[in-house]
Design a protein around this motif. Structure first.
Motif, PDB file in Angstrom:
ATOM      1  N   TRP A 135      23.104 104.748 -28.628  1.00 17.52           N
ATOM      2  CA  TRP A 135      21.698 105.142 -29.154  1.00 17.52           C
ATOM      3  C   TRP A 135      20.925 104.521 -27.802  1.00 17.52           C
ATOM      4  O   TRP A 135      19.955 104.056 -26.828  1.00 17.52           O
ATOM      5  N   HIS A 136      22.176 103.116 -26.788  1.00 17.82           N
ATOM      6  CA  HIS A 136      21.904 102.181 -25.987  1.00 17.82           C
ATOM      7  C   HIS A 136      21.369 103.459 -24.405  1.00 17.82           C
ATOM      8  O   HIS A 136      20.715 103.757 -23.108  1.00 17.82           O
ATOM      9  N   ILE A 137      22.600 104.442 -24.584  1.00 14.99           N
ATOM     10  CA  ILE A 137      23.002 105.647 -23.259  1.00 14.99           C
ATOM     11  C   ILE A 137      21.498 106.122 -23.738  1.00 14.99           C
ATOM     12  O   ILE A 137      21.241 107.120 -22.560  1.00 14.99           O
ATOM     13  N   LEU A 138      20.782 106.727 -24.915  1.00 12.82           N
ATOM     14  CA  LEU A 138      20.500 108.051 -24.709  1.00 12.82           C
ATOM     15  C   LEU A 138      18.918 106.836 -24.854  1.00 12.82           C
ATOM     16  O   LEU A 138      18.240 108.188 -23.621  1.00 12.82           O
ATOM     17  N   ALA A 139      18.690 106.156 -25.270  1.00 11.88           N
ATOM     18  CA  ALA A 139      17.327 105.461 -24.537  1.00 11.88           C
ATOM     19  C   ALA A 139      17.170 105.804 -22.694  1.00 11.88           C
ATOM     20  O   ALA A 139      16.156 105.668 -22.362  1.00 11.88           O
ATOM     21  N   ALA A 140      18.217 105.235 -22.373  1.00  9.88           N
ATOM     22  CA  ALA A 140      18.526 104.692 -20.654  1.00  9.88           C
ATOM     23  C   ALA A 140      17.799 106.254 -20.680  1.00  9.88           C
ATOM     24  O   ALA A 140      17.776 106.478 -19.178  1.00  9.88           O
ATOM     25  N   LYS A 141      19.124 107.288 -20.561  1.00 12.82           N
ATOM     26  CA  LYS A 141      18.732 109.302 -20.821  1.00 12.82           C
ATOM     27  C   LYS A 141      17.373 108.893 -20.394  1.00 12.82           C
ATOM     28  O   LYS A 141      17.279 109.480 -19.333  1.00 12.82           O
ATOM     29  N   MET A 142      16.605 108.286 -21.302  1.00 15.72           N
ATOM     30  CA  MET A 142      15.459 109.459 -21.457  1.00 15.72           C
ATOM     31  C   MET A 142      14.336 108.743 -20.452  1.00 15.72           C
ATOM     32  O   MET A 142      13.714 108.811 -19.954  1.00 15.72           O
ATOM     33  N   ALA A 143      14.580 106.897 -20.327  1.00 15.29           N
ATOM     34  CA  ALA A 143      14.288 106.210 -19.227  1.00 15.29           C
ATOM     35  C   ALA A 143      14.588 106.807 -18.014  1.00 15.29           C
ATOM     36  O   ALA A 143      13.419 106.950 -17.290  1.00 15.29           O
ATOM     37  N   PHE A 144      15.176 107.697 -17.913  1.00  9.79           N
ATOM     38  CA  PHE A 144      15.557 107.695 -16.622  1.00  9.79           C
ATOM     39  C   PHE A 144      15.424 108.953 -16.664  1.00  9.79           C
ATOM     40  O   PHE A 144      14.800 109.234 -14.748  1.00  9.79           O
ATOM     41  N   ILE A 145      15.368 109.738 -17.173  1.00  5.35           N
ATOM     42  CA  ILE A 145      13.940 111.120 -17.047  1.00  5.35           C
ATOM     43  C   ILE A 145      13.064 110.719 -16.373  1.00  5.35           C
ATOM     44  O   ILE A 145      12.024 111.004 -15.566  1.00  5.35           O
ATOM     45  N   ILE A 146      12.476 110.084 -16.999  1.00  3.31           N
ATOM     46  CA  ILE A 146      10.906 110.117 -17.523  1.00  3.31           C
ATOM     47  C   ILE A 146      10.097 109.124 -16.083  1.00  3.31           C
ATOM     48  O   ILE A 146       9.439 109.308 -15.533  1.00  3.31           O
ATOM     49  N   ILE A 147      11.053 108.200 -15.096  1.00  2.91           N
ATOM     50  CA  ILE A 147      10.907 106.793 -14.688  1.00  2.91           C
ATOM     51  C   ILE A 147      11.548 108.112 -13.451  1.00  2.91           C
ATOM     52  O   ILE A 147      10.216 108.104 -12.260  1.00  2.91           O
ATOM     53  N   MET A 148      12.473 109.491 -12.645  1.00  2.59           N
ATOM     54  CA  MET A 148      12.762 110.034 -12.291  1.00  2.59           C
ATOM     55  C   MET A 148      11.620 111.017 -12.141  1.00  2.59           C
ATOM     56  O   MET A 148      10.954 110.903 -10.259  1.00  2.59           O
TER      57      MET A 148
ATOM     58  N   MET B  76      26.540 103.721 -16.052  1.00  5.86           N
ATOM     59  CA  MET B  76      25.783 102.711 -15.463  1.00  5.86           C
ATOM     60  C   MET B  76      25.350 101.785 -16.813  1.00  5.86           C
ATOM     61  O   MET B  76      25.270 100.412 -16.276  1.00  5.86           O
ATOM     62  N   VAL B  77      25.247 102.449 -17.455  1.00  8.96           N
ATOM     63  CA  VAL B  77      25.260 101.589 -18.882  1.00  8.96           C
ATOM     64  C   VAL B  77      26.134 100.648 -19.618  1.00  8.96           C
ATOM     65  O   VAL B  77      25.917  99.035 -19.168  1.00  8.96           O
ATOM     66  N   TYR B  78      27.364 100.974 -19.112  1.00  6.93           N
ATOM     67  CA  TYR B  78      28.724  99.993 -19.213  1.00  6.93           C
ATOM     68  C   TYR B  78      28.515  98.651 -17.583  1.00  6.93           C
ATOM     69  O   TYR B  78      29.195  97.919 -18.564  1.00  6.93           O
ATOM     70  N   LEU B  79      28.591  99.557 -17.102  1.00  4.45           N
ATOM     71  CA  LEU B  79      28.598  98.702 -16.267  1.00  4.45           C
ATOM     72  C   LEU B  79      27.590  97.108 -16.226  1.00  4.45           C
ATOM     73  O   LEU B  79      28.018  96.118 -15.967  1.00  4.45           O
ATOM     74  N   TYR B  80      26.495  97.935 -16.384  1.00  4.45           N
ATOM     75  CA  TYR B  80      25.148  97.171 -16.933  1.00  4.45           C
ATOM     76  C   TYR B  80      25.805  95.625 -18.207  1.00  4.45           C
ATOM     77  O   TYR B  80      24.462  94.365 -18.434  1.00  4.45           O
ATOM     78  N   ALA B  81      25.786  96.417 -18.782  1.00  2.35           N
ATOM     79  CA  ALA B  81      25.461  95.802 -20.088  1.00  2.35           C
ATOM     80  C   ALA B  81      26.663  95.289 -21.068  1.00  2.35           C
ATOM     81  O   ALA B  81      26.397  94.585 -22.359  1.00  2.35           O
ATOM     82  N   TYR B  82      27.874  96.902 -20.772  1.00  6.34           N
ATOM     83  CA  TYR B  82      29.136  96.378 -21.509  1.00  6.34           C
ATOM     84  C   TYR B  82      30.356  96.209 -20.873  1.00  6.34           C
ATOM     85  O   TYR B  82      31.394  95.576 -21.508  1.00  6.34           O
ATOM     86  N   SER B  83      30.498  96.338 -19.604  1.00  8.96           N
ATOM     87  CA  SER B  83      31.685  95.420 -19.181  1.00  8.96           C
ATOM     88  C   SER B  83      32.242  94.010 -19.307  1.00  8.96           C
ATOM     89  O   SER B  83      30.434  93.147 -18.677  1.00  8.96           O
ATOM     90  N   LYS B  84      32.726  93.176 -19.055  1.00  7.58           N
ATOM     91  CA  LYS B  84      32.926  92.413 -19.080  1.00  7.58           C
ATOM     92  C   LYS B  84      32.907  91.386 -18.095  1.00  7.58           C
ATOM     93  O   LYS B  84      32.854  89.831 -17.642  1.00  7.58           O
ATOM     94  N   ASP B  85      33.532  92.305 -16.847  1.00 10.08           N
ATOM     95  CA  ASP B  85      34.080  91.639 -14.967  1.00 10.08           C
ATOM     96  C   ASP B  85      33.059  92.022 -14.545  1.00 10.08           C
ATOM     97  O   ASP B  85      32.906  91.876 -12.773  1.00 10.08           O
ATOM     98  N   ALA B  86      31.792  93.013 -14.564  1.00  8.84           N
ATOM     99  CA  ALA B  86      31.284  93.412 -13.852  1.00  8.84           C
ATOM    100  C   ALA B  86      31.826  94.355 -13.274  1.00  8.84           C
ATOM    101  O   ALA B  86      31.386  94.254 -11.491  1.00  8.84           O
ATOM    102  N   SER B  87      32.212  95.558 -13.795  1.00  4.08           N
ATOM    103  CA  SER B  87      33.681  96.472 -12.572  1.00  4.08           C
ATOM    104  C   SER B  87      33.006  97.362 -13.920  1.00  4.08           C
ATOM    105  O   SER B  87      33.187  97.366 -15.458  1.00  4.08           O
TER     106      SER B  87
END
Length: 904
Positions: free
Chosen positions: A816-829, A749-760
């Motif tokens: 670090w972006h992925i780690l932050a996303a994981k922690m955010a996902f845990i908290i939100i879920m 998900m991090v790659y798709l929304y933050a690092y993918s050049k063509d949103a794929s």
């Protein structure tokens, strides 16, 4: 009725053997699963019945007095045992019980005496008053909550009304011997059902002393002590007559036959359970267990359907899995050279060699898995809350609303009385009673705690041993599977070294679990006995805590390792991490490029499915084999048609903590389908199929393989309710961490929304693999095979800067972006699921509103009828006293005489 002491030439063995013989043509397993559930006659023993007199009776020789309990003993010429029996039986008669003995010459082995016990009306009435047993006093004019169903849709699943509701609905009130005319007593012989009668008799047996008259030794009391010291060999209430054929006369009820026909046969698996009949025959404690198991199975159906939908989504989106396509592509995955996964033995390898495992991983690691994990967090709350409502309804329907812990559960255990020689005055009863000194209690608790810690440490040590095995054999599998000289390339395409290691390690772990489980069960009972709990309730609670702690660690520790530790502390090619330090040469395991979720799935399937298969085989075959062996011993005896008490005597005894093991099995399964369900959406399906079989296997055991248990009351499932609540809360945390750290969902998900050049997802695999310079790999980490390749770099699973960068081999910002996303996902879920859980728990009341209203109205009507009864009774007493009062001179006037006449 025929006298039961005459001999005759008879044909078949005990009830168990007779049943299995008669079922040979229809069902080799002996439980009648090939007979139709509704139609078709049950197997009978017509030849035997024509040739032999009827000995399958539950009455004394006079055919009138019912046998409420049976004691058996072997006369081994031990004078002390003979004296105990003499005093005990004399005291039973003083309590008002009536006894009848069957001589050993009439028994199968010519060694065993059977003492039959009957409780007459006076005894039953006295102890029904003592035990506050509720009995009917008026026909109920209230309708229970109607079942909401469509007749045409639910008809195949329903049972006849006389089976579902074997008793008329009454208003009930605790029995009072002084208000006999208040209750609906039509026939004193049938007023108290057999389950109530055997409960009363057992209450007496547990308290009657066996010391000589004139001597008082409180320790010499109760049937349990006599069973422990071998004075009696067994004590049990009788089943109804044969379960495979309905009784044709009034000598025996047919409730056992109805239970077998409508409940215990496997082909009735789609039918509802006759809970009221189960409660009537076995008592409320066993009834509440089957009610809970049935409700749990019903709720599993919804979880199973959702799990199948999520799995189907993963299968249908199989072709849209861009990551697996890139791994399998010869131009992408085939061109990526991966660093060795172990030292020396493991070669460099191509990424496309994990093509098959990446497709497998996608079946369980997809977008639907997140939804399913959230769904299960809500499902478990709905299950627990709806069960509370169902439990409250059963409490009302089974007259358990005002029930407090039965005195039988709170009585002092015989073992406590024997081992505790110190005595002190009870502040409530003002009687001297045994007690355990604080110093002894602390010492025993410390020793018990140390033993528990030791065995849990032993489990952890075994798990570490399995991990060491995984690390040691991984290299062997890597060299075998990838060696072209071994000609197993076809297998190597589908079985990676990781998968081969995971499967074999899971099987070894399952065997270790079963072995440790066998030993610890003995240890847990031993240390609980050593603690000398005072009451039976305290004993069960302590044993429950110990066994659940052990089983929790035993069954779940390997899954926790794969989910939260494997692949998390690997290091990188220039600085690998080793188990127990670098000197061990056991390098920590890495996950596949597709993640470790498929390995967690493998571990869960093997342990969960293996436990269920082994458990069902054990539950079905062991009782059958033991009873067959017991019956086989008597084949040399020409007298083969046994009395009811002999048929029940050779059956297995259902111990007081027998339900403990049934609950434990189901709670462990509940942990599997909640704690790790995010890794395997089909886990509820496996549990559903197992429980459908479990209900019928348990029913078959209770009806055909076990002696009839002493009926006892219970208003809920006890300590298991809190354990289920704890597992439910923990499951939210574990599933959130699995989705965040074990699944590959967040990095994608991090790659798709933050690092993918063509949103794929194109380019994700290349982005998720870091680069390392082969020339910098330490010689100890290099493969033993000669390396000749123009490639100067290899790839590994991590987010680190490439060689030549100023911060080479350190974590990138994407890590670090992925780690932050994981922690955010845990908290939100966690917060989302917990908020929904608590909202649902608040929204759904524990007691249905109609049940509350019915309880209040019933209490009101009881008070009203009691008031009317007391008023009428007082009028009669006043009238009687006025008539019998000596007349004075003034009372002889005509007017007053006329009044008296009217009152009389």
């Amino acid at each position: 009725m025929r006298r039961l002491t005459g001999k005759a030439k008879e044909e078949t063995l005990i009830e168990l053997q007779s049943a299995s013989d008669s079922l040979n043509t229809d069902d080799s397993s002996g439980n009648g699963v090939n007979a139709l559930c509704e139609g078709g006659p049950l197997p009978a023993h017509s030849e035997t019945e024509r040739l032999q007199p009827n000995r399958d009776t539950v009455f004394f020789r006079d055919g009138v007095r019912r046998i409420d309990f049976v004691l058996s003993y072997v006369d081994d010429k031990d004078e002390r045992k003979q004296e105990r029996r003499k005093e005990f039986e004399a005291n039973l008669q003083k309590e008002g019980l009536e006894l009848e003995t069957e001589d050993k010459s009439e028994s199968k082995d010519h060694k065993t005496y059977f003492l039959k016990i009957h409780a007459p009306w006076e005894v039953l009435a006295t102890y029904a008053d003592v035990l506050n047993i509720k009995v009917p006093f008026k026909d109920s004019d209230m309708q229970h909550g109607p079942d909401v169903h469509l007749d045409w849709l639910s008809c195949p699943f329903r049972l006849p009304d006389h089976i579902m509701h074997p008793q008329t609905d009454y208003f009930t009130y605790p029995f009072d011997k002084n208000k006999m005319d208040f209750f609906l007593i039509n026939d004193k012989e049938t007023f108290f059902p057999p389950s109530t009668r055997n409960r009363i008799v057992f209450y007496i047996l547990a308290r009657v002393p066996y010391y000589r008259e004139g001597y008082k030794d409180r320790e010499k009391t109760g049937i349990k002590r006599l069973l422990n010291n071998g004075t009696y060999t067994a004590a049990f209430p009788l089943h109804d007559c044969r379960y495979w054929k309905r009784a044709r006369n009034a000598e025996c009820e047919s409730e056992r036959f109805n239970l077998y026909k409508h409940w215990a046969r496997f082909l009735c698996f789609y039918k509802e359970q006759p809970l009221n009949l189960i409660k009537k025959y076995y008592g409320e404690k066993i009834g509440i267990y089957f009610a809970w198991l049935g409700f749990y199975t019903e709720m599993l159906f919804f979880a199973a359907v959702m799990g199948v939908i999520c799995f189907t989504y993963g299968a249908l989106s199989y072709g849209n899995n861009k990551s697996s396509e890139e791994i399998c592509d010869a131009n992408i995955g085939g061109s990526i050279l991966m660093c060795p996964l172990c030292d020396k033995k493991c070669p460099f390898w191509k990424l496309n060699s994990t093509c098959f495992s990446s497709w497998q991983s996608h079946l369980f690691d997809n977008e639907g898995t997140v939804f399913f994990a959230i769904f299960m967090g809500i499902w478990v709350t709905l299950f627990l809350e709806f069960w509370k409502r169902r439990q409250a309804r059963l409490e009302y329907e089974w007259d358990l609303v005002d029930f407090e812990e039965e005195q039988q559960q709170l009585q002092i255990r015989p073992e406590f009385e024997i081992k505790c020689t110190n005595r002190r005055e009870n502040k409530i009863t003002k009687e001297m009673e045994p007690y355990l000194p604080v110093t002894s209690k602390c010492a025993r608790f410390c020793f018990s705690g140390a033993t528990v810690i030791f065995w849990i440490s032993l489990i952890v040590a075994c798990i570490i041993g399995v991990i060491a095995y995984r690390l040691a054999v991984y290299a062997a599998f890597a060299s075998i599977i990838k060696d072209p000289m071994r000609k197993i390339q076809l297998v190597g395409r589908f079985i990676t070294p990781q998968l081969a290691t995971s499967v074999t390690a899971s099987c070894i772990n399952f065997v270790i679990i079963m072995i440790l489980n066998f030993f610890y069960e003995k240890v847990a009972i031993w240390i609980t006995d050593m603690e000398i709990p005072k009451t039976h309730l305290e004993y069960e609670n302590r044993l429950t805590i110990k066994m659940f702690m052990f089983q929790f660690v035993n069954y779940y520790s390997s899954c926790f390792y794969v989910a939260f530790f494997k692949g998390k502390f690997v290091g990188y090619p220039g600085k690998y991490s080793y188990m127990f330090g670098n000197f061990t040469k056991l390098r920590n395991e890495e996950c596949d490029p597709g993640g470790c979720l498929i390995e967690l799935t493998t571990q869960l399937v093997i342990v969960m499915a293996g436990k269920q298969v082994w458990g069902n085989i054990q539950e079905a075959l062991l009782p059958l084999m033991r009873n067959w062996w017991s019956s086989r011993k008597g084949r040399h005896n020409p007298e083969n048609h046994y009395s009811r008490w002999e048929q029940d005597y050779v059956l297995l005894n259902f111990s007081q903590i027998g339900l403990f093991y049934e609950y434990l099995e189901m709670v462990i399964q509940f942990g599997f389908i909640t704690l790790f369900v995010a890794s395997f959406p089909l886990a509820p399906v496996l549990a559903l199929f197992n429980n459908i079989l479990e209900i019928r296997v348990d029913a078959w055991k209770f009806t055909t393989q076990f002696r009839r248990p002493v009926a006892s009351k219970a208003r809920n499932i006890g300590a298991w309710q809190e354990i289920l609540n704890s597992v439910a809360i923990l499951s939210v945390v574990t599933n959130a961490f699995i989705m965040a750290f074990t699944s590959d969902m967040i990095p994608r998900m991090v790659y798709l929304y933050a690092y993918s050049k063509d949103a794929s997802m194109s380019g994700y695999i290349n982005n998720s693999l870091s680069v390392y310079n082969i020339s910098q790999i330490h010689p100890d980490n290099m493969p033993e095979e000669n390396w000749h390749n123009s490639t100067t770099t290899c790839r590994y699973r991590d987010y680190r800067y490439p060689p030549g960068h100023e911060r080479q081999y350190t974590h990138t910002m994407q890590f670090w972006h992925i780690l932050a996303a994981k922690m955010a996902f845990i908290i939100i879920m966690e917060h989302v699921v917990f908020v929904v859980k608590f909202f649902v728990a608040w929204l759904i009341p524990d007691v249905p509103s109609d049940v509350k209203a019915r309880i209040k109205r019933e209490r009101y009507l009881i008070q009203e009828y009691l008031h009317k009864y007391e008023v009428e009774r007082l009028k009669v007493q006043l009238s009687a006293s006025f008539i019998t009062e000596p007349r004075s001179e003034t009372s002889l006037t005509p007017d007053k005489h006329e009044v008296v006449s009217e009152c009389s």
